[in-house]
Enzyme design. Structure first.
Site, PDB file in Angstrom:
ATOM      1  N   GLU A  22      -5.525   3.103  -4.756  1.00 41.25           N
ATOM      2  CA  GLU A  22      -5.566   4.147  -5.791  1.00 41.25           C
ATOM      3  C   GLU A  22      -6.887   4.896  -5.691  1.00 41.25           C
ATOM      4  OE1 GLU A  22      -4.892   6.711  -8.143  1.00 41.25           O
ATOM      5  OE2 GLU A  22      -3.319   5.229  -8.487  1.00 41.25           O
ATOM      6  N   ASP A  50      -8.086   6.671  -0.772  1.00 38.60           N
ATOM      7  CA  ASP A  50      -6.886   7.461  -0.537  1.00 38.60           C
ATOM      8  C   ASP A  50      -6.008   6.690   0.452  1.00 38.60           C
ATOM      9  OD1 ASP A  50      -5.034   9.414   0.640  1.00 38.60           O
ATOM     10  OD2 ASP A  50      -6.249  10.942  -0.341  1.00 38.60           O
ATOM     11  N   MET A  51      -4.741   6.525   0.117  1.00 40.32           N
ATOM     12  CA  MET A  51      -3.861   5.715   0.968  1.00 40.32           C
ATOM     13  C   MET A  51      -3.656   6.341   2.347  1.00 40.32           C
ATOM     14  SD  MET A  51      -0.130   6.394  -0.739  1.00 40.32           S
ATOM     15  CE  MET A  51       0.592   8.038  -0.820  1.00 40.32           C
ATOM     16  N   GLU A  66       4.876   5.879  -6.477  1.00 43.15           N
ATOM     17  CA  GLU A  66       5.480   6.720  -7.516  1.00 43.15           C
ATOM     18  C   GLU A  66       4.783   8.068  -7.434  1.00 43.15           C
ATOM     19  OE1 GLU A  66       6.540   9.034  -9.744  1.00 43.15           O
ATOM     20  OE2 GLU A  66       5.011   8.311 -11.142  1.00 43.15           O
ATOM     21  N   GLU A  75       5.302  17.264  -5.941  1.00 44.56           N
ATOM     22  CA  GLU A  75       3.971  16.679  -6.097  1.00 44.56           C
ATOM     23  C   GLU A  75       3.490  16.057  -4.787  1.00 44.56           C
ATOM     24  OE1 GLU A  75       3.622  14.211  -9.551  1.00 44.56           O
ATOM     25  OE2 GLU A  75       4.313  15.799 -10.915  1.00 44.56           O
TER      26      GLU A  75
END
Length: 276
Positions: A22, A50-51, A66, A75
């Site tokens: 996250e 950041d993934m 999500e 998004e």
């Protein structure tokens, strides 16, 4: 998502290692708080990154996210999950597995006037009143609206993980709708239907609406000029999802019963930034 994953592991009687990745500082604080206070979270490692950039110590068997918007991909879920696909082991599972957006013409005079900035209350409306505001889509609860066509039609589909990350996330489609009554079309209502895993779905599509779903409202794509339709007439609409190095945007237009200019060309009025 972390709590749900842990409950699923408990029901399956399976030990898991969870990386909670996250980048939002407030969410990171909340995750670390639960990690300290809840014994069930002892298997959770909170990663404040950041993934798309984080390098995992090993590949994951499942990536749970999500990132859905009211129109499914608005998004940047496709771009974000593409960026995170390097975290997933071969044969691993993405949750969600797929999602499809859909559109339906809508008669919504109050909403259109509000978007244009003519509320009559002197406040400028939801969007300030310049023409660019009718090149922006809005997340709204469509209370006072009429739908002149039979049902929404599918628009853009995305599946994860991708077979190849070289596949583009740009999309284009033409959608025709036949009016069942005389009507004035002010724009289009947008929805999504998502397959999480197997036959488990979440949806705001009117035909497949998930019971108790209140986390997402539909999107409203206004027309610059409302289109009058007689019963039996067809409105032909055109939709594009495009990108450049810095942003993603939508363009839309109508060619029948009479042509209208393309709205939001090049993302001039509304776009979603591609940033980390």
């Amino acid at each position: 998502l972390v709590a749900a994953s842990l409950r699923a592991a408990e029901r399956a009687e399976t030990e898991v290692k969870v990386w909670a990745v996250e980048k939002n500082p407030n969410a990171v604080h909340a995750l670390r708080h639960r990690r300290r206070r809840e014994e069930a979270w002892s298997c959770v490692e909170v990663v404040a990154e950041d993934m798309r950039a984080w390098k995992a110590p090993r590949k994951a068997d499942a990536v749970v996210s999500e990132l859905l918007g009211s129109f499914g991909d608005n998004e940047l879920s496709p771009e974000c999950l593409d960026g995170a696909q390097h975290l997933l082991a071969d044969g691993g599972v993405s949750i969600p597995q797929s999602y499809v957006s859909s559109l339906a013409p809508v008669c919504a005079p109050s909403l259109w006037a509000d978007a244009r900035g003519r509320t009559g209350g002197g406040g400028g409306g939801m969007a300030g009143g310049d023409s660019g505001q009718l090149e922006t889509a809005y997340v709204v609860c469509l209370h006072r609206a009429f739908y002149p066509a039979e049902a929404p039609k599918d628009c853009f589909t995305y599946r994860h993980p991708k077979r190849s990350l070289e596949e583009t996330n740009d999309r284009a489609i033409d959608l025709d709708f036949e009016a069942e009554v005389d009507t004035l079309v002010h724009g289009f209502a947008g929805y999504f239907d998502c397959t999480l895993y197997g036959d488990v779905r979440i949806s705001i599509h009117p035909k497949t609406l998930s019971e108790g779903m209140f986390s997402w409202f539909p999107m409203f794509f206004p027309l610059q000029v409302p289109v009058f339709l007689r019963k039996g007439q067809v409105i032909r609409s055109h939709w594009w999802r495009r990108h450049d190095a810095s942003k993603v945007w939508y363009e839309w237009s109508v060619s029948e019963p009479h042509p209208l200019p393309i709205q939001n060309p090049g993302g001039r009025s509304w776009s979603i930034g591609l940033r980390r």
